[in-house]
Design a protein around this motif. Structure first.
Motif, PDB file in Angstrom:
ATOM      1  N   SER A 158       0.825  -1.202   0.000  1.00  0.00           N
ATOM      2  CA  SER A 158       0.000   0.000   0.000  1.00  0.00           C
ATOM      3  C   SER A 158       0.858   1.251   0.000  1.00  0.00           C
ATOM      4  CB  SER A 158      -0.915   0.036   1.232  1.00  0.00           C
ATOM      5  OG  SER A 158      -1.810  -1.047   1.244  1.00  0.00           O
ATOM      6  N   VAL A 172      -9.272   3.073  -2.408  1.00  0.00           N
ATOM      7  CA  VAL A 172      -8.862   4.181  -1.552  1.00  0.00           C
ATOM      8  C   VAL A 172      -9.653   4.102  -0.251  1.00  0.00           C
ATOM      9  CG1 VAL A 172      -8.800   6.686  -1.260  1.00  0.00           C
ATOM     10  CG2 VAL A 172      -8.287   5.669  -3.498  1.00  0.00           C
ATOM     11  N   TRP A 217     -10.402   3.456  -7.680  1.00  0.00           N
ATOM     12  CA  TRP A 217      -9.945   4.768  -8.108  1.00  0.00           C
ATOM     13  C   TRP A 217      -9.826   4.776  -9.633  1.00  0.00           C
ATOM     14  CZ3 TRP A 217      -9.651   9.390  -6.050  1.00  0.00           C
ATOM     15  CH2 TRP A 217      -8.865  10.368  -6.667  1.00  0.00           C
ATOM     16  N   LEU A 269      -5.470  13.216  -5.587  1.00  0.00           N
ATOM     17  CA  LEU A 269      -6.616  12.953  -4.718  1.00  0.00           C
ATOM     18  C   LEU A 269      -6.783  14.126  -3.749  1.00  0.00           C
ATOM     19  CD1 LEU A 269      -7.414   9.603  -2.961  1.00  0.00           C
ATOM     20  CD2 LEU A 269      -7.419  11.725  -1.643  1.00  0.00           C
ATOM     21  N   VAL A 284      -4.815   7.907   4.840  1.00  0.00           N
ATOM     22  CA  VAL A 284      -5.351   7.400   3.575  1.00  0.00           C
ATOM     23  C   VAL A 284      -4.488   6.237   3.107  1.00  0.00           C
ATOM     24  CG1 VAL A 284      -5.933   7.937   1.177  1.00  0.00           C
ATOM     25  CG2 VAL A 284      -6.193   9.696   2.937  1.00  0.00           C
ATOM     26  N   ILE A 338      -3.946   3.597  -0.125  1.00  0.00           N
ATOM     27  CA  ILE A 338      -4.261   3.232  -1.508  1.00  0.00           C
ATOM     28  C   ILE A 338      -3.536   1.934  -1.797  1.00  0.00           C
ATOM     29  CG2 ILE A 338      -4.234   3.925  -3.921  1.00  0.00           C
ATOM     30  CD1 ILE A 338      -4.044   6.793  -3.025  1.00  0.00           C
TER      31      ILE A 338
END
Length: 309
Positions: free
Chosen positions: A30, A64, A118, A124, A142, A144
């Motif tokens: 990630s 996300v 996404w 973002l 956050v 992703i």
């Protein structure tokens, strides 16, 4: 010597493990974006937080997961003060264009906002607004990462583009990005799961970072490998190009000390080190009779931050 090759990208969704048998196994990793200080808003105040993605096509279809932590209101009680927020991929978009928000059908707010896939090559943007209570303090986290629910063809079709992607920094200095109500989130790369490595075996990580108008070209990268089993230790060597090997001229910085927590810091004022290779060597671990070797278990993280004076 048996080698284990791990190839990762800061803005891609997986590591490729290549073993001696040449089997390719997807392992989730990630890219994380966090606030490094507490944000405090007065009642009704608005602020935008930006995760710089550098136009990463590799993030397409990734999930996300955004979380806002209210420091003084973990239960999100309205009378204690809450934050309303939503995610978009353009600074000029409004709540009606939101890809997700933290308000349910009844108007109740909560910490989470999830974009299942996404589908943009833009940055973002998290647009936050404080409720009608003063001095609401919070932090943002956050993640992703690889979407395990994607169809296999979605994950495989862009493999070549992902592996060959190198970010070219083109910071934006628009008036929007210089606004006082804007904050860039700090980029951190981590593995989703611990990895195992035999004594004197090596792991090679390939990482691409995304500097932004806040870090500019004057930033530092902190690369850390650390044991998770309480008994293993590691050394690491960082290169800008391959081959990346111990005592190779391509090594730009290293920490050859066999440590449970091994750290290397790279600094630059010219935007260098956006694309690096990290060679990790295991020096200790728990004896595993099934493989006849000492095996260490480790995690890895790397962060990009503005270089302090």
């Amino acid at each position: 010597m048996c080698r284990l090759l791990l190839v990762s990208f800061a803005v891609t969704a997986y590591i490729i493990l290549v073993t001696r048998a040449h089997r390719i196994l997807p392992v989730p990793i990630s890219t994380r974006y966090i606030t490094t200080s507490i944000s405090t808003l007065s009642q009704g105040e608005e602020k935008t937080f930006i995760a710089s993605l550098c136009g990463g096509h590799q993030l397409l279809y990734d999930t996300v997961n955004a979380t806002v932590l209210l420091n003084n209101n973990p239960s999100w009680l309205p009378q204690k003060g809450v934050v309303y927020y939503y995610i978009v991929d353009d600074p000029n978009k409004t709540a009606k264009d939101a890809l997700c928000n933290n308000t349910d059908e009844t108007g109740e707010t909560g910490p989470y906002c999830v974009v299942p896939k996404w589908n943009s090559t833009e940055d973002l943007y998290i647009k936050a607004r404080a409720g009608e209570v003063d001095a609401i303090s919070f932090s943002i986290y956050v993640v992703i990462g690889y979407n395990a629910t994607n169809k296999e063809e979605d994950n495989v079709k862009d493999t070549n583009a992902r592996q060959n992607h190198v970010v070219q920094l083109k910071p934006s200095y628009s008036r929007f990005h210089l606004n006082a109500d804007i904050e860039y989130l700090t980029e951190i790369i981590t593995m989703d799961t611990n990895q195992r490595l035999g004594y004197l075996d090596e792991a090679l990580l390939e990482i691409t970072f995304c500097p932004n108008p806040f870090t500019t070209l004057d930033y530092k990268i902190t690369s850390t490998v650390f044991g998770t089993d309480g008994i293993s230790s590691y050394a690491q060597y960082i290169c800008e190009k391959l081959p990346c090997e111990v005592d190779n001229p391509n090594v730009v910085k290293f920490n050859g000390k066999q440590l449970p927590n091994n750290e290397v810091v790279l600094t630059t004022s010219s935007g260098q080190y956006q694309h690096i290779y990290v060679l990790i060597v295991c020096w200790a671990g728990q004896y595993d009779p099934s493989v006849g070797n000492y095996v260490g278990e480790f995690q890895y993280s790397a962060s990009l931050k503005h270089k302090s004076p």
